[in-house]
Write a protein that holds these residues in place. Structure first.
Motif, PDB file in Angstrom:
ATOM      1  N   ARG A  70       0.808  -1.226   0.000  1.00  0.00           N
ATOM      2  CA  ARG A  70       0.000   0.000   0.000  1.00  0.00           C
ATOM      3  C   ARG A  70       0.840   1.274   0.000  1.00  0.00           C
ATOM      4  N   GLU A  88      -6.487   6.492  -3.653  1.00  0.00           N
ATOM      5  CA  GLU A  88      -6.942   5.424  -2.777  1.00  0.00           C
ATOM      6  C   GLU A  88      -8.380   5.055  -3.094  1.00  0.00           C
ATOM      7  N   THR A 150      -8.765  11.242  -3.918  1.00  0.00           N
ATOM      8  CA  THR A 150      -9.384  10.405  -2.907  1.00  0.00           C
ATOM      9  C   THR A 150     -10.707  11.009  -2.458  1.00  0.00           C
TER      10      THR A 150
END
Length: 159
Positions: A70, A88, A150
């Protein structure tokens, strides 16, 4: 507009990718590397061979690495030169924490934008920007860009 980087030959790109992953993971403990290798379904020596580019990463291994580690820099490396930016994935509105995630996303944008302004201000104190300052500003912009995307993703989930 972003400046396009010169494309590396395929072999050099593989080495550069392995070097980036190696640098990213070397900040961790060896036991963490063992766990990452195990989660990827390979032995530590096989995983280390990929980090040293003795064996190239496969597409499936890269996908596993992105899921396990990640790290946005790894995704950004793969997307460099394309019209895409890593962002994300979002938690949907059915989640209890959706509103909190939306609030945190907005706060993150403000913080990241302030970091861009701070980096630019500090770099321009002497009326010029050197290569290290440019790199710092570009990294701050990348973080701000990810924060904006995001937040957009949070809002897109509402549709």
């Amino acid at each position: 507009m972003r400046q396009q980087k010169e494309e590396l030959p395929e072999a050099d790109r593989g080495k550069a990718f392995a070097a980036l992953v190696h640098r990213t993971l070397m900040r961790r403990e060896k036991s963490d590397l063992d766990k990452i290798a195990q989660k990827m379904g390979m032995s530590y020596p096989a995983f280390y061979n990929r980090l040293r580019h003795a064996t190239p990463f496969s597409a499936d291994e890269i996908q596993s690495l992105l899921i396990i580690v990640r790290d946005p820099d790894i995704a950004s490396f793969l997307l460099a030169g394309s019209p895409f930016v890593a962002a994300e994935r979002q938690i949907g509105p059915e989640s209890i924490s959706f509103e909190k995630n939306l609030e945190r996303g907005a706060e993150r944008i403000v913080i990241e934008a302030a970091d861009v302004l701070r980096a630019a201000y500090e770099a321009l104190r002497d009326n010029r920007i050197d290569h290290r300052e440019e790199l710092t500003i570009r990294q701050a912009i990348d973080e701000a860009e990810r924060a904006l995307l995001t937040l957009r993703g949070h809002l897109d989930v509402l549709r």
